[in-house]
Design a protein around this motif. Structure first.
Motif, mmCIF file in Angstrom:
data_model
loop_
_atom_site.group_PDB
_atom_site.id
_atom_site.type_symbol
_atom_site.label_atom_id
_atom_site.label_comp_id
_atom_site.label_asym_id
_atom_site.label_seq_id
_atom_site.Cartn_x
_atom_site.Cartn_y
_atom_site.Cartn_z
ATOM 1 N N LYS A 107 4.836 24.046 55.856
ATOM 2 C CA LYS A 107 4.742 23.064 54.769
ATOM 3 C C LYS A 107 3.424 23.196 54.022
ATOM 4 O O LYS A 107 3.386 23.159 52.780
ATOM 5 N N LYS A 109 1.550 25.815 53.802
ATOM 6 C CA LYS A 109 1.542 27.074 53.059
ATOM 7 C C LYS A 109 2.337 26.924 51.757
ATOM 8 O O LYS A 109 1.906 27.406 50.698
ATOM 9 N N LEU A 110 3.480 26.255 51.823
ATOM 10 C CA LEU A 110 4.273 26.025 50.616
ATOM 11 C C LEU A 110 3.510 25.171 49.605
ATOM 12 O O LEU A 110 3.598 25.392 48.392
ATOM 13 N N SER A 111 2.769 24.195 50.106
ATOM 14 C CA SER A 111 1.980 23.335 49.224
ATOM 15 C C SER A 111 0.894 24.141 48.507
ATOM 16 O O SER A 111 0.652 23.950 47.311
ATOM 17 N N VAL A 159 1.302 16.713 50.577
ATOM 18 C CA VAL A 159 1.716 17.975 51.206
ATOM 19 C C VAL A 159 3.226 18.111 51.201
ATOM 20 O O VAL A 159 3.783 19.150 50.802
ATOM 21 N N ASP A 160 3.939 17.062 51.648
ATOM 22 C CA ASP A 160 5.392 17.135 51.742
ATOM 23 C C ASP A 160 6.031 17.274 50.363
ATOM 24 O O ASP A 160 6.997 18.032 50.183
ATOM 25 N N CYS A 162 4.714 18.580 47.541
ATOM 26 C CA CYS A 162 4.485 19.928 47.015
ATOM 27 C C CYS A 162 5.376 20.941 47.734
ATOM 28 O O CYS A 162 5.935 21.854 47.100
ATOM 29 N N ALA A 163 5.500 20.807 49.066
ATOM 30 C CA ALA A 163 6.321 21.737 49.840
ATOM 31 C C ALA A 163 7.792 21.640 49.438
ATOM 32 O O ALA A 163 8.485 22.658 49.308
ATOM 33 N N LYS A 166 8.270 23.246 45.964
ATOM 34 C CA LYS A 166 8.170 24.698 46.054
ATOM 35 C C LYS A 166 9.422 25.286 46.691
ATOM 36 O O LYS A 166 9.964 26.309 46.213
#
Length: 479
Positions: A107, A109-111, A159-160, A162-163, A166
């Motif tokens: 998560k 990393k995706l953010s 974070v969640d 953005c993840a 993405k």
């Protein structure tokens, strides 16, 4: 406030505190026991809180709350797998689950990739979330987020959110674009994560996604990717058909709510159960009144009554109609059944059962209607052969068991399909339609039966011609 006093009561206050709970005439209760007095005080507290104008009504934008799955569903052992995230926790309800911790790095990393792709500073996005944290907290029950302070929640939403954006944007790209935007995340994690995104307890307030989208330059592209993502999810649920769009001014609650809106949105097509001239003529020949109506239980029984099933024009679950012609025609959306079907539908059902969500139980009603059509593996086979059901789950028996199990104890809205079901019963009650249906399925349902019927008919014709000429020849001989 009475609501605060109610909370005091639920937390087992001391006897001294109980005497302070809610205003009331204590002299009226002097003859009662302590337990009886507490019952009446609690009752009056509820009565006063329901009529207290000073208690602010919750903002309609934050309804329905992102809640936990109702106990009537979560207590069933066979249903737990439908409601527990497999690989990733989104939002606060499953955030501390140790089993889901390995996905936290993915998560993050995706953010990071989201901020890099859209060239926006992470502190700018975080600040947007932090400024609106009061509103976002109202989307949850206080007891579900009491272990988190504002900073923890804001960081979690950042974070969640953005993840999620993405992952959605990546999943809608072409294969060529995906190769350029390599995530280095295992395919199975992404596949399971997409299922987890549509679990009731794994939802983010849609407001989080809106705040992030509005903070980047290519906001339109992100919004379109969400639409494409939901469309793809619908294609894996209901195959083909025109897709309706929800009202533009409608506030979305979360991704699961958006999926429900799109599955139920109808197009401008007029889809009403009707009778053709032939249908009206056939039904008018039947009995005018009957004390008892027949009920239909499965696709095979409908077939025996002369009713065929064809696909509806749209992908809306509301688009179920019945047409009476030479034969009866039931139109329903094509359905796709795979490993995610149970989870998808059960979380939609759980969403409809949330006490703060006022709705018409449309998905629940659809599942119950489908359950009446699918009773055994033979019914699934008939739907498959008619092209109405795409089975990617396993055997036909597994599909039948799935729908028979997930509809246990569900309460549908009986009015949702009453127009179609009433006409089906009227059709099944009529002896003329039954006789015509039997003749049709005996002689015309397949090319071979039709050719056989044609052969018999020609045989009778030749026999009649031969008999005619034989009689004529005998008559001429007598002369």
């Amino acid at each position: 406030m009475c609501l605060e006093k109610l909370k005091m009561l639920r937390e087992e206050p001391s006897p001294e505190t109980r005497l302070q709970i809610c205003d009331g005439n204590e002299e009226e209760l002097h003859f009662m026991s302590i337990r009886e007095k507490e019952n009446f005080r609690y009752f009056r507290a509820l009565k006063k809180s329901s009529n207290d104008d000073s208690v602010p009504a919750q903002s309609s934008k934050s309804k329905p709350l992102i809640q936990r799955v109702p106990f009537t569903l979560s207590e069933k052992k066979n249903f737990k797998k439908y409601f527990e995230p497999r690989v990733v926790a989104i939002g606060p309800l499953h955030h501390g689950n140790r089993r889901l911790q390995p996905a936290e790095k993915a998560k993050l990393k995706l953010s990071v990739l989201f901020t890099e792709e859209h060239r926006v500073a992470e502190h700018v996005l975080y600040k947007k979330i932090k400024q609106d944290i009061g509103y976002l907290k109202e989307c949850y029950k206080p007891e579900d987020i009491e272990d988190y302070d504002d900073e923890e929640l804001a960081w979690m939403f950042f974070v969640d959110g953005c993840a999620v954006l993405k992952a959605i944007h990546y999943s809608t790209k072409s294969e060529q674009e995906k190769q350029k935007d390599e995530l280095n995340i295992k395919v199975d994690i992404l596949a399971f994560a997409q299922v987890d995104l549509f679990m009731l307890e794994n939802q983010l307030p849609f407001r989080v996604l809106e705040l992030l989208i509005n903070s980047v330059h290519d906001a339109k592209d992100l919004r379109e990717s969400i639409d494409v993502f939901i469309d793809n999810k619908i294609k894996r649920t209901i195959a083909e058909g025109k897709k309706g769009k929800p009202r533009q001014d409608q506030d979305h609650t979360h991704l699961l709510g958006l999926l429900r809106e799109r599955l139920l949105a109808k197009t401008n097509n007029k889809n009403e159960s009707t009778k053709t001239i032939i249908g009206k003529l056939l039904l008018s020949c039947g009995p005018k009144q009957q004390q008892c109506h027949k009920t239909f239980r499965s696709i095979n029984e409908l077939k025996e009554a002369g009713i065929r099933v064809t696909p509806s024009e749209t992908s809306s679950l509301r688009d179920v109609n019945f047409y009476v012609g030479f034969l009866g025609t039931l139109k329903i959306p094509r359905i796709v059944v795979d490993d995610s079907t149970g989870s998808k539908f059960m979380n939609l059902v759980a969403y409809e059962m949330c006490p703060d969500f006022k709705n018409d139980f449309a998905v629940t009603s659809y599942l119950c209607f489908l359950d009446t059509l699918i009773d055994t593996a033979q019914d699934v086979k008939e739907l498959r052969h008619a092209g109405m059901l795409l089975n990617y789950l396993g055997s036909d028996q597994e599909v039948a068991d799935l729908f028979n199990n997930i509809t246990t104890d569900l309460v549908p809205d009986l009015e949702m399909y009453h127009d179609a079901t009433d006409k089906i019963r009227e059709y099944c009650d009529n002896p003329w339609t039954t006789c015509i249906a039997k003749a049709y399925y005996t002689h015309f349902s397949t090319p071979w039966s039709f050719l056989g019927f044609l052969g018999v008919l020609m045989g009778l014709l030749f026999t009649a011609i031969q008999a005619y000429y034989s009689m004529r020849k005998a008559t001429m001989g007598q002369r």
